[in-house]
Design an enzyme around this catalytic site. Structure first.
Site, PDB file in Angstrom:
ATOM      1  N   ALA A  66       0.849  -1.192   0.000  1.00  0.00           N
ATOM      2  CA  ALA A  66       0.000   0.000   0.000  1.00  0.00           C
ATOM      3  C   ALA A  66       0.885   1.243   0.000  1.00  0.00           C
ATOM      4  O   ALA A  66       2.063   1.187   0.345  1.00  0.00           O
ATOM      5  CB  ALA A  66      -0.911  -0.009   1.225  1.00  0.00           C
ATOM      6  N   GLY A 112      -0.508  -5.119   0.938  1.00  0.00           N
ATOM      7  CA  GLY A 112      -1.764  -5.043   0.196  1.00  0.00           C
ATOM      8  C   GLY A 112      -1.691  -5.709  -1.163  1.00  0.00           C
ATOM      9  O   GLY A 112      -2.709  -6.152  -1.699  1.00  0.00           O
ATOM     10  N   GLU A 115      -2.320  -9.298  -0.459  1.00  0.00           N
ATOM     11  CA  GLU A 115      -3.733  -9.399  -0.087  1.00  0.00           C
ATOM     12  C   GLU A 115      -4.629  -9.319  -1.328  1.00  0.00           C
ATOM     13  O   GLU A 115      -5.638 -10.024  -1.412  1.00  0.00           O
ATOM     14  CB  GLU A 115      -4.086  -8.289   0.913  1.00  0.00           C
ATOM     15  N   GLU A 135       3.540  -6.057   7.393  1.00  0.00           N
ATOM     16  CA  GLU A 135       2.898  -4.966   8.120  1.00  0.00           C
ATOM     17  C   GLU A 135       3.369  -4.817   9.569  1.00  0.00           C
ATOM     18  O   GLU A 135       3.467  -3.698  10.074  1.00  0.00           O
ATOM     19  CB  GLU A 135       1.367  -5.153   8.093  1.00  0.00           C
TER      20      GLU A 135
END
Length: 260
Positions: A66, A112, A115, A135
């Site tokens: 991200a 992300g 994910e 993360e």
């Protein structure tokens, strides 16, 4: 429809979405997430689209995570909203899409990015791909479904270790644990995914959408996967695709499915 951060190409009922932020290693920001949502939504409405391939631009990254600069100063409430909105409009949306989505993981798929790949219906990795959920090294946890989908794919123990160490796995390790279905040379990645898409398109698109719904039901709280399967199985009997498929089988010819 034109986009700023993604490219959409269509050929022979296969749509390829390319996340196109090469200077940011295709990192996800709010604009990119919204554009992906709009692209997937538009493709799902288009009955000519039978399979979607999702990939990243360049050879370095699928999505390298991200865009941290966007949320580094967020409050608790803003963090909750960020995760909830992202899961709603993109990650859960992709997982429940009626048409199959193949993640063509070229290079890094981190945070992300992994994910997003896990939200797709299955994954094919280039041999140079590396995947991870780093993360916790930033003082946060995966917020786009990573703590839920990773254990489903590779098992609780492996997922715990991968998340807690913030480590990366190679494409071969990802294949060994079931995180990806195939590993191919990077130069052959999209061609291989197109080949798989061609196999999918031989079959009933309506039945495939029912299969996606039934498989996903097993992982949803409050849903009985077996009951969803039974009902979806029954509904298939009332479709033109079922009539065509069974007739073609009995007549010893290839079926010509319409998705109706």
């Amino acid at each position: 429809m034109s986009y700023t951060n993604i490219l959409v190409a269509k050929e022979n009922s296969i749509a390829t979405i390319t996340i196109n932020r090469p200077t940011k290693l295709n990192a996800l920001n709010t604009v990119t997430i919204q554009e992906l949502h709009e692209a997937f939504q538009e493709l799902e409405k288009n009955y000519e689209t039978r399979v979607v391939i999702l990939t990243g631009s360049g050879e370095k990254a699928f999505v390298a995570g991200a865009d941290i600069a966007e949320f580094a100063d967020f409050s608790v409430e803003e963090g909750v909203q960020l995760a909830a909105q992202g899961q709603d409009i993109l990650f859960n949306f992709v997982e429940n899409l009626k048409i199959p989505v193949i993640a063509a993981v070229n290079g890094f798929a981190l945070g992300g990015g992994l994910e997003l790949a896990m939200a797709c219906h299955f994954r094919v990795a280039s041999d140079n791909a590396k995947m991870g959920l780093p993360e916790v090294s930033l003082g946060v946890i995966p917020g786009y479904g990573g703590t839920q989908r990773l254990p489903q794919l590779i098992g609780k123990g492996r997922a715990m270790e991968m998340i807690m160490t913030a480590g990366m796995v190679t494409a071969d390790e990802a294949y060994r644990t079931g995180l990806v279905n195939h590993v191919v040379p990077q130069a052959e990645l999209l061609e291989f995914c197109n080949g798989v898409a061609q196999k999918i398109m031989r079959n009933s698109p309506l039945a495939i959408s029912k299969a996606i719904k039934s498989i996903n039901a097993n992982y949803k709280d409050g849903e009985n996967g077996f009951e969803t399967e039974i009902k979806s199985f029954g509904k298939c009997f009332g479709t033109n695709d079922f009539k065509e498929g069974t007739t073609a089988f009995l007549e010893k010819r290839k079926a010509a499915f319409t998705g109706e």
